[in-house]
Design a protein around this motif. Structure first.
Motif, PDB file in Angstrom:
ATOM      1  N   ARG A 134       0.834  -1.203   0.000  1.00 56.64           N
ATOM      2  CA  ARG A 134       0.000   0.000   0.000  1.00 56.64           C
ATOM      3  C   ARG A 134       0.874   1.260   0.000  1.00 56.64           C
ATOM      4  O   ARG A 134       0.628   2.218   0.726  1.00 56.64           O
ATOM      5  N   THR A 135       1.893   1.234  -0.873  1.00 54.85           N
ATOM      6  CA  THR A 135       2.850   2.335  -0.955  1.00 54.85           C
ATOM      7  C   THR A 135       2.692   3.082  -2.272  1.00 54.85           C
ATOM      8  O   THR A 135       2.760   2.480  -3.347  1.00 54.85           O
ATOM      9  N   LEU A 136       2.492   4.388  -2.192  1.00 50.40           N
ATOM     10  CA  LEU A 136       2.443   5.257  -3.365  1.00 50.40           C
ATOM     11  C   LEU A 136       3.792   5.948  -3.507  1.00 50.40           C
ATOM     12  O   LEU A 136       4.298   6.528  -2.545  1.00 50.40           O
ATOM     13  N   LEU A 141       5.715  15.557  -7.537  1.00 51.50           N
ATOM     14  CA  LEU A 141       4.337  15.953  -7.259  1.00 51.50           C
ATOM     15  C   LEU A 141       4.184  16.491  -5.846  1.00 51.50           C
ATOM     16  O   LEU A 141       3.527  17.511  -5.622  1.00 51.50           O
ATOM     17  N   PHE A 142       4.782  15.812  -4.884  1.00 52.95           N
ATOM     18  CA  PHE A 142       4.747  16.254  -3.484  1.00 52.95           C
ATOM     19  C   PHE A 142       6.158  16.346  -2.928  1.00 52.95           C
ATOM     20  O   PHE A 142       7.041  15.574  -3.310  1.00 52.95           O
ATOM     21  N   PHE A 143       6.340  17.289  -1.999  1.00 55.86           N
ATOM     22  CA  PHE A 143       7.554  17.362  -1.197  1.00 55.86           C
ATOM     23  C   PHE A 143       7.163  17.103   0.247  1.00 55.86           C
ATOM     24  O   PHE A 143       6.087  17.528   0.686  1.00 55.86           O
ATOM     25  N   SER A 144       8.037  16.435   0.976  1.00 54.36           N
ATOM     26  CA  SER A 144       7.727  16.053   2.355  1.00 54.36           C
ATOM     27  C   SER A 144       8.937  16.296   3.238  1.00 54.36           C
ATOM     28  O   SER A 144       9.925  15.566   3.162  1.00 54.36           O
ATOM     29  N   PHE A 145       8.854  17.339   4.071  1.00 46.28           N
ATOM     30  CA  PHE A 145       9.962  17.709   4.952  1.00 46.28           C
ATOM     31  C   PHE A 145       9.617  17.390   6.408  1.00 46.28           C
ATOM     32  O   PHE A 145       8.459  17.486   6.806  1.00 46.28           O
ATOM     33  N   PRO A 146      10.608  17.025   7.214  1.00 44.23           N
ATOM     34  CA  PRO A 146      10.339  16.705   8.621  1.00 44.23           C
ATOM     35  C   PRO A 146       9.933  17.944   9.409  1.00 44.23           C
ATOM     36  O   PRO A 146      10.350  19.063   9.109  1.00 44.23           O
ATOM     37  N   LEU A 199       3.427   6.975   1.633  1.00 40.62           N
ATOM     38  CA  LEU A 199       3.828   7.734   0.445  1.00 40.62           C
ATOM     39  C   LEU A 199       5.324   7.996   0.502  1.00 40.62           C
ATOM     40  O   LEU A 199       5.842   8.410   1.541  1.00 40.62           O
ATOM     41  N   VAL A 200       5.984   7.753  -0.627  1.00 39.53           N
ATOM     42  CA  VAL A 200       7.403   8.088  -0.754  1.00 39.53           C
ATOM     43  C   VAL A 200       7.534   9.121  -1.863  1.00 39.53           C
ATOM     44  O   VAL A 200       7.160   8.861  -3.015  1.00 39.53           O
ATOM     45  N   ILE A 207       6.078   9.569   4.111  1.00 40.12           N
ATOM     46  CA  ILE A 207       4.988   9.544   5.090  1.00 40.12           C
ATOM     47  C   ILE A 207       4.641   8.073   5.279  1.00 40.12           C
ATOM     48  O   ILE A 207       4.186   7.412   4.342  1.00 40.12           O
ATOM     49  N   GLU A 208       4.861   7.546   6.460  1.00 43.50           N
ATOM     50  CA  GLU A 208       4.775   6.097   6.654  1.00 43.50           C
ATOM     51  C   GLU A 208       3.399   5.615   7.111  1.00 43.50           C
ATOM     52  O   GLU A 208       3.095   4.426   7.001  1.00 43.50           O
TER      53      GLU A 208
END
Length: 226
Positions: A134-136, A141-146, A199-200, A207-208
């Motif tokens: 279930r991994t996208l 498209l997206f950026f993900s910062f801590p 999401l990776v 995002i786990e």
């Protein structure tokens, strides 16, 4: 840096500095039940990196999911020479590296990995969905910062990229990459119909858990849902 995200999903992060920030370049490994591996995104692979990938499984496909990810195309092809290199249409012209079309995806992926074309964008981006985990997996498209991002990086992310939640679609992508908001929004509805939990993104952290609500909120923040 190596991270095991699920039984059949692993992540290798490489430094990638721009404008005084390390945006990181994520390479995602998606393993099929027979042990064959999809290597999503290229990087300046060392022999040690390739050995680590082979310990995870046998690399059978090298993938780029957007025309923007041409930086390490030649290095990636050199490191993994004898497997299919799948990329969006137009990638050969951008890089002079021979690739095959990402669509339709290989038959071996049937029931395991889905490929979703993101309509309405200039850079011909695609998302991959690894069903069992279930991994996208997305590119830019997206950026993900801590959340602990601080100083100049935090200022840049919040006020230049305009990501107040430190996750979402960057201002540059919204202004320069999306060319048809209606078509893009419909693709986002199709993306949200996928049953993803994780999401990776190509840059910074995954995002786990509960990734789908985060994506929906980011799209609503940007007014990009149809």
């Amino acid at each position: 840096m190596w991270r095991q995200l699920a039984d059949d999903v692993a992540l290798i992060s490489f430094p990638w500095r721009v404008l005084g920030l390390d945006f990181k370049r994520n390479v995602t490994l998606l393993r099929l039940p027979d042990g064959r591996v999809v290597v999503h995104s290229t990087a300046p692979f060392t022999k040690q990196d390739i050995a680590a990938i082979r310990r995870f499984g046998e690399p059978n496909w090298l993938v780029e999911a957007t025309l923007m990810h041409d930086t390490f195309a030649k290095e990636g092809r050199k490191a993994l020479q004898n497997i299919p290199y799948l990329a969006p249409d137009g990638f050969v012209e951008a890089t002079e590296v021979q690739t095959e079309s990402l669509l339709p995806p290989p038959r071996e992926w049937d029931g395991e990995i889905d490929v979703l074309r993101i309509d309405g964008v200039r850079m011909n981006e695609h998302a991959l969905f690894h069903r069992r985990s279930r991994t996208l997996v997305v590119a830019d498209l997206f950026f993900s910062f801590p959340q602990e991002t601080s100083g100049w990086p935090r200022f840049f992310v919040r006020h230049v990229m305009r990501l107040p939640r430190l996750f979402g679609i960057s201002a540059l992508y919204r202004l320069l990459v999306i060319r048809d908001k209606e078509a893009f929004a419909c693709s986002m509805r199709a993306l949200l119909a996928l049953d993803f939990e994780r999401l990776v993104a190509a840059h910074w952290q995954p995002i786990e858990t509960d990734a789908r609500p985060a994506v929906e909120q980011a799209l609503r923040d940007s007014k990009l849902l149809c």
